[in-house]
Design an enzyme around this catalytic site. Structure first.
Site, mmCIF file in Angstrom:
data_model
loop_
_atom_site.group_PDB
_atom_site.id
_atom_site.type_symbol
_atom_site.label_atom_id
_atom_site.label_comp_id
_atom_site.label_asym_id
_atom_site.label_seq_id
_atom_site.Cartn_x
_atom_site.Cartn_y
_atom_site.Cartn_z
ATOM 1 N N ARG A 75 28.050 44.197 38.480
ATOM 2 C CA ARG A 75 26.985 43.223 38.674
ATOM 3 C C ARG A 75 25.685 43.898 39.071
ATOM 4 O O ARG A 75 24.597 43.481 38.665
ATOM 5 C CB ARG A 75 27.430 42.185 39.707
ATOM 6 N N LYS A 103 28.784 33.818 41.186
ATOM 7 C CA LYS A 103 29.109 34.922 42.079
ATOM 8 C C LYS A 103 27.979 35.933 42.180
ATOM 9 O O LYS A 103 27.336 36.274 41.195
ATOM 10 C CB LYS A 103 30.382 35.608 41.559
ATOM 11 N N HIS A 114 28.239 38.930 45.004
ATOM 12 C CA HIS A 114 29.036 40.106 45.381
ATOM 13 C C HIS A 114 28.176 41.369 45.523
ATOM 14 O O HIS A 114 28.615 42.469 45.209
ATOM 15 C CB HIS A 114 30.167 40.339 44.365
ATOM 16 N N CYS A 171 34.026 44.730 40.077
ATOM 17 C CA CYS A 171 33.155 43.549 40.133
ATOM 18 C C CYS A 171 31.733 43.859 40.598
ATOM 19 O O CYS A 171 30.759 43.615 39.886
ATOM 20 C CB CYS A 171 33.753 42.508 41.080
ATOM 21 N N LYS A 179 41.742 47.227 35.646
ATOM 22 C CA LYS A 179 40.590 47.288 36.557
ATOM 23 C C LYS A 179 40.670 48.484 37.504
ATOM 24 O O LYS A 179 41.744 48.873 37.944
ATOM 25 C CB LYS A 179 40.539 45.990 37.378
ATOM 26 N N HIS A 223 39.366 35.729 38.259
ATOM 27 C CA HIS A 223 39.664 36.552 39.435
ATOM 28 C C HIS A 223 40.646 35.812 40.343
ATOM 29 O O HIS A 223 40.623 34.589 40.439
ATOM 30 C CB HIS A 223 38.359 36.830 40.179
ATOM 31 N N ASP A 268 35.053 37.045 35.428
ATOM 32 C CA ASP A 268 35.485 37.960 36.477
ATOM 33 C C ASP A 268 36.942 38.399 36.266
ATOM 34 O O ASP A 268 37.846 37.552 36.284
ATOM 35 C CB ASP A 268 35.345 37.230 37.813
ATOM 36 N N ASP A 269 37.156 39.687 36.045
ATOM 37 C CA ASP A 269 38.513 40.246 35.915
ATOM 38 C C ASP A 269 39.258 39.730 34.684
ATOM 39 O O ASP A 269 40.477 39.553 34.715
ATOM 40 C CB ASP A 269 39.362 39.936 37.154
ATOM 41 N N ASP A 312 33.142 41.444 33.790
ATOM 42 C CA ASP A 312 32.677 42.532 34.640
ATOM 43 C C ASP A 312 33.593 43.749 34.629
ATOM 44 O O ASP A 312 33.183 44.857 34.981
ATOM 45 C CB ASP A 312 32.452 42.059 36.081
ATOM 46 N N ASN A 313 34.845 43.561 34.230
ATOM 47 C CA ASN A 313 35.819 44.658 34.120
ATOM 48 C C ASN A 313 37.075 44.115 33.463
ATOM 49 O O ASN A 313 37.143 42.936 33.121
ATOM 50 C CB ASN A 313 36.148 45.270 35.491
#
Length: 522
Positions: free
Chosen positions: A83, A123, A125, A79, A375, A222, A41-42, A327-328
């Site tokens: 997903r 996660k 989200h 995010c 991001k 993240h 994540d991130d 994810d990014n």
């Protein structure tokens, strides 16, 4: 004579047992592979070692050295949309967010149909509930972020923790939904807990004569920046040299390792604050932030190692397809909004349970180097991430590279190709929206990917873009459109928009069509 007879019977029974065990193992080896899908994540493009980073990631580096890496793997720069795009095999933009789940099957539902045991830890989200959409087991958070040491807004002893944002804080723990998850284990840490649950499931289902599909959706790195103290200590002092020097070191390593060719991927001239312009106190705080961020990624790698060890012990690693991605790009936010909801006690230690820090733009641009931005933008630093594919029995290439553009939507197409499934024309009695990706299996064999029917595009927050072959059209906020030849300018340093207005016009039209396709059927 009786003794020989008994011994002979024993040998026959032993051979039968050995043949049965071998037969089961051989059936698993020759059958469809297990699949482990890991999404962090991130995380920035150059954060892990095999993409030029100084962060210690020996387990991910091992996967890369014995598999393949993708240099242009796209996401949606955010995010939740990434997903959704991953789970549904369709492009998602700012207006189709959360609205595609009713118009087709998820990855989990397709994997179940193919005979897989489906497991998801980490996660979500998104608006769906994993156990209702194709996953046999789920442990994790419905929302987007939480405190890594205590997911609720209070601790087991009643002390409050910093504000955790406005996203849903609901968790599924031990197969039950809880509104506030307050761990009683003083050693609890989310990254470890995600792996703990996954390994328990793998042991629970180890006797099954079916493969498993495991989705590990880590929340690290993240924000908030929180890590175990022993991991942070490994990086003490490492970032005291500042933004510019770390960025140069990463680029140098990436070029040396073949991640980038400096002739086609020059160093992007990011507008990063000069390190020497900061006060000593500011330098110390900024270096501390990056130490914690590095420690969070380090801990993810340690947990990947735990999964690899379990698969090795089971003798299943060689026939397991492992995909690793983010994810990014790294997050440029500072996240000071928590201050409206939390009164500091004065005892907060950066990286601990009671701190709430974000990485910020300067380090985010370092984390994404040598790509530009971060991001929520559609420049490469926001919308492009590392991707590793490892599968000893299915990927003959070692330490290989794939330099063709790929996207999260391609994961579903790859699953379909791998299992010989067909994407359904209907879902719940209604026409299903089409799967928009292409299979990545050809790249596993060192072959070119198929021609795309649906162009790679993105539209979220600060950025829009469309990719057509080597050409990329991109916009930041409301500024003018920029045009890049990605074969000659991978890092987006030479804008060709003024020189090629007709190409810009054609690609703007293609982007409009892409947008309409995202909206179709909603």
């Amino acid at each position: 004579m009786k003794k020989f007879f008994i011994r002979g019977v024993f040998v026959i029974l032993l051979l039968i047992a050995s043949y049965t065990a071998f037969g089961k193992a051989n059936k698993r080896a020759e059958g469809r592979p297990n699949i482990v899908l890991i999404m962090v994540d991130d995380m920035g493009y150059s954060d892990i070692g095999c993409y030029g980073g100084e962060i210690e990631t020996p387990n991910l580096d091992r996967l890369a050295a014995n598999g393949i890496r993708y240099s242009e793997f796209y996401n949606t720069s955010k995010c939740n949309t990434s997903r959704e795009s991953l789970l549904m095999g369709r492009y998602v933009n700012r207006v189709s967010e959360h609205k595609n789940f009713s118009s087709g099957p998820t990855l989990g539902e397709l994997a179940q149909q193919a005979g897989y045991r489906t497991l998801w830890a980490g996660k979500n989200h998104n608006s769906i509930r994993p156990p209702e959409r194709g996953f046999d087991r789920f442990f994790g958070i419905q929302g987007g972020l939480s405190n890594f040491f205590c997911p609720a807004r209070k601790t087991a002893d009643g002390r409050p923790v910093p504000y955790t944002g406005t996203s849903v804080n609901e968790w599924m723990v031990h197969d039950e939904w809880v509104e506030l998850f307050v761990p009683t284990d003083p050693e609890f840490y989310v990254t470890d807990a995600i792996t703990d649950n996954a390994l328990l499931w793998l042991k629970e289902y180890s006797g099954e004569d079916k493969p498993f599909f495991l989705y590990l959706a880590y929340t690290a790195p993240h924000a908030p920046l929180q890590a175990r103290e022993q991991d942070i200590k490994k990086y003490e002092g490492r970032y005291d040299v500042g933004y510019q020097e770390i960025r140069k070191q990463r680029y140098k390593r990436a070029v040396k390792d073949g991640v980038f060719n400096p002739e086609t991927a020059p160093f992007h001239p990011q507008k990063i604050t000069q390190w020497d312009s900061l006060s000593p106190e500011e330098k110390e705080l900024e270096a501390d932030r990056m130490e914690v961020y590095a420690a969070m990624i380090d801990r993810v790698d340690q947990n990947v190692g735990r999964v690899l060890s379990e698969l090795e012990v089971r003798g299943e690693l060689d026939n397991t397809l492992i995909l690793f991605m983010s994810d990014n790009g790294a997050n440029g936010s500072r996240g000071d909004e928590y201050k409206d909801y939390y009164t500091p006690t004065g005892n907060e230690q950066l990286g601990g349970m009671f701190s709430w820090e974000f990485l910020g733009k300067n380090w985010a641009m370092v984390a994404n180097s040598p790509l530009g931005y971060y991001k929520k933008t559609s420049h490469e630093g926001g919308v492009c991430s590392p991707m590793i594919a490892y599968w000893p029995e299915g990927i003959p290439l070692k330490n290989g590279w794939v330099h063709e553009p790929a996207h999260l939507v391609d994961i579903m197409s790859t699953l379909l190709d791998l299992t010989d499934l067909r994407y359904p024309s209907e879902f719940n009695g209604e026409p299903a929206k089409p799967n928009e990706g292409i299979s990545l299996l050809p790249s596993f064999r060192g072959e070119p990917l198929a021609v795309r029917k649906h162009k790679i595009g993105n539209d979220y927050k600060f950025g829009k873009m469309i990719r057509d072959g080597k050409w990329k059209l991109v916009q930041y906020k409301e500024l003018g459109w920029e045009l890049y030849d990605m074969e000659k300018d991978r890092t987006e340093t030479r804008d060709l928009a003024e020189q090629m207005p007709e190409k810009v016009a054609a690609m703007k039209q293609a982007f409009s069509m892409w947008e309409q396709n995202c909206k179709a059927g909603l």
